[in-house]
Design a protein around this motif. Structure first.
Motif, mmCIF file in Angstrom:
data_model
loop_
_atom_site.group_PDB
_atom_site.id
_atom_site.type_symbol
_atom_site.label_atom_id
_atom_site.label_comp_id
_atom_site.label_asym_id
_atom_site.label_seq_id
_atom_site.Cartn_x
_atom_site.Cartn_y
_atom_site.Cartn_z
ATOM 1 N N GLN A 192 40.174 38.773 52.088
ATOM 2 C CA GLN A 192 40.245 38.452 50.660
ATOM 3 C C GLN A 192 41.380 39.226 50.017
ATOM 4 O O GLN A 192 41.382 40.459 49.999
ATOM 5 N N LEU A 193 42.381 38.513 49.496
ATOM 6 C CA LEU A 193 43.429 39.137 48.691
ATOM 7 C C LEU A 193 42.900 39.392 47.290
ATOM 8 O O LEU A 193 42.191 38.558 46.725
ATOM 9 N N LEU A 194 43.286 40.526 46.721
ATOM 10 C CA LEU A 194 42.832 40.906 45.389
ATOM 11 C C LEU A 194 43.960 41.569 44.606
ATOM 12 O O LEU A 194 44.848 42.207 45.184
ATOM 13 N N GLY A 195 43.902 41.424 43.300
ATOM 14 C CA GLY A 195 44.639 42.262 42.380
ATOM 15 C C GLY A 195 43.613 43.008 41.545
ATOM 16 O O GLY A 195 42.410 42.798 41.695
ATOM 17 N N VAL A 196 44.068 43.859 40.649
ATOM 18 C CA VAL A 196 43.147 44.577 39.772
ATOM 19 C C VAL A 196 43.697 44.545 38.354
ATOM 20 O O VAL A 196 44.906 44.700 38.141
ATOM 21 N N GLY A 197 42.836 44.294 37.389
ATOM 22 C CA GLY A 197 43.248 44.296 35.997
ATOM 23 C C GLY A 197 43.388 45.706 35.456
ATOM 24 O O GLY A 197 42.903 46.681 36.049
ATOM 25 N N THR A 198 44.039 45.841 34.316
ATOM 26 C CA THR A 198 44.201 47.163 33.716
ATOM 27 C C THR A 198 42.870 47.776 33.333
ATOM 28 O O THR A 198 42.752 49.007 33.236
ATOM 29 N N ASP A 199 41.833 46.952 33.133
ATOM 30 C CA ASP A 199 40.497 47.465 32.816
ATOM 31 C C ASP A 199 39.620 47.576 34.055
ATOM 32 O O ASP A 199 38.416 47.809 33.953
ATOM 33 N N GLY A 200 40.222 47.386 35.246
ATOM 34 C CA GLY A 200 39.483 47.558 36.489
ATOM 35 C C GLY A 200 38.774 46.325 36.986
ATOM 36 O O GLY A 200 38.005 46.409 37.956
ATOM 37 N N HIS A 201 39.029 45.164 36.401
ATOM 38 C CA HIS A 201 38.345 43.975 36.917
ATOM 39 C C HIS A 201 39.004 43.475 38.190
ATOM 40 O O HIS A 201 40.212 43.622 38.386
ATOM 41 N N ILE A 202 38.203 42.905 39.073
ATOM 42 C CA ILE A 202 38.695 42.143 40.222
ATOM 43 C C ILE A 202 38.054 40.771 40.142
ATOM 44 O O ILE A 202 36.920 40.635 39.713
ATOM 45 N N GLY A 203 38.791 39.731 40.577
ATOM 46 C CA GLY A 203 38.410 38.408 40.145
ATOM 47 C C GLY A 203 38.447 38.455 38.626
ATOM 48 O O GLY A 203 39.318 39.078 38.019
ATOM 49 N N PHE A 204 37.485 37.808 38.006
ATOM 50 C CA PHE A 204 37.328 37.950 36.550
ATOM 51 C C PHE A 204 36.016 38.676 36.248
ATOM 52 O O PHE A 204 35.344 38.389 35.262
ATOM 53 N N ASN A 205 35.677 39.639 37.100
ATOM 54 C CA ASN A 205 34.482 40.443 36.871
ATOM 55 C C ASN A 205 34.840 41.575 35.918
ATOM 56 O O ASN A 205 35.345 42.627 36.321
ATOM 57 N N GLU A 206 34.591 41.329 34.645
ATOM 58 C CA GLU A 206 34.968 42.269 33.600
ATOM 59 C C GLU A 206 34.069 43.503 33.615
ATOM 60 O O GLU A 206 32.996 43.492 34.242
ATOM 61 N N PRO A 207 34.483 44.608 32.958
ATOM 62 C CA PRO A 207 33.623 45.793 32.878
ATOM 63 C C PRO A 207 32.221 45.429 32.407
ATOM 64 O O PRO A 207 32.049 44.632 31.476
ATOM 65 N N GLY A 208 31.242 46.012 33.072
ATOM 66 C CA GLY A 208 29.842 45.702 32.796
ATOM 67 C C GLY A 208 29.256 44.684 33.745
ATOM 68 O O GLY A 208 28.045 44.422 33.712
ATOM 69 N N SER A 209 30.075 44.126 34.636
ATOM 70 C CA SER A 209 29.581 43.132 35.591
ATOM 71 C C SER A 209 28.629 43.775 36.597
ATOM 72 O O SER A 209 28.842 44.906 37.037
#
Length: 260
Positions: free
Chosen positions: A128-145
């Motif tokens: 699985q290739l991944l990037g990371v958002g500035t708020d730490g999300h991977i996929g679109f799993n936002e903080p609190g997921s």
């Protein structure tokens, strides 16, 4: 977790090496495909190897991480179109071999369940290739997921929409507010996770991912629990790592025969 710190171009080569080694060993491998800026150099490198070295995707399957909800099917930034443009068409990957969540389904929860079944029926994701958002999300799993979450509908944070506005002409109001995304539990079921991050803006997220506590506030930190996770970062993205010198040393001393 292995952390590799190197220039961005080298990171793309390393990720492509891992994918090529997998496809040479297992031609019908299942690949997890990410969008955004992070994997673009990897896709360029894979396309080059397809043309110049005959790297074949003919038997492979691909599953996308996520999709916007209710973007028109012909929209330039619909992720199915992005994947077709950036990798599938360039390596002659048959459309039926690449699947994504259905962000336009009338019954989104049912579509999410169907997507989970499709991944399972294919034997699960090998890499699985991944990037990371500035708020730490991977996929679109936002903080609190939930760290155990599966494919589902998510509401995007303003930060994520602002970060993605560059793909929509800089207008955050054009960025969809909802998406369908593989959950953290779905991502963690892949046999190998390869995450790429470059730039100073990713430094705090990388620090929390690698060295922070495992927490839903930084969803990517769940990768610390994975038995085979690789984090590829440039110097800027690694600038907050407390053990940066150690990661450089361990990679420099790694046996030449050992891949990612």
């Amino acid at each position: 977790m292995e952390v590799v710190i190197a220039p961005a171009g080298r990171l793309a080569v390393l990720a492509a090496n891992a994918i090529e080694a997998l496809l040479r060993r297992k031609p019908d491998a299942v690949l997890g495909l990410a969008t955004g800026s992070s994997p673009l150099r990897v896709y360029d490198e894979l396309a080059r190897r397809h043309v110049e070295a005959g790297l074949s995707f003919a038997q492979a399957r691909g599953f996308m991480l996520d999709e916007y909800v209710d973007l028109p099917t012909d929209h330039h930034e619909r992720y199915r179109n992005v994947i077709e443009r950036e990798i599938a068409s360039r390596v002659e990957w048959a459309p039926e071999q690449v699947s994504g969540p259905d962000g336009g389904a009338d019954d989104l929860p049912a579509a999410c369940e169907a997507y989970e079944r499709a991944i399972a029926a294919a034997g699960g994701v090998d890499l699985q290739l991944l990037g990371v958002g500035t708020d730490g999300h991977i996929g679109f799993n936002e903080p609190g997921s939930s760290l155990a979450s599966r494919t589902r509908i998510k509401t995007l944070t303003h930060q994520t929409r602002a970060d993605n506005a560059r793909f929509f002409g800089g207008d955050v109001d054009l960025v969809p507010r909802h998406c369908v995304t593989q959950g953290l539990g779905t991502i963690m079921a892949a046999r190998h996770l390869v995450l790429l991050a470059t730039g100073k803006q990713k430094a705090e997220a990388v620090h929390q991912l690698v060295e922070g506590p495992v927490s839903a506030m930084w969803p990517a930190s769940v990768m610390q629990l994975h038995p085979h996770a690789t984090v590829l970062v440039d110097d800027a993205a690694a600038s907050r790592l407390q053990l940066g010198d150690y990661y450089r040393q361990t990679y420099a001393d790694k046996p030449s025969w050992q891949g990612l």
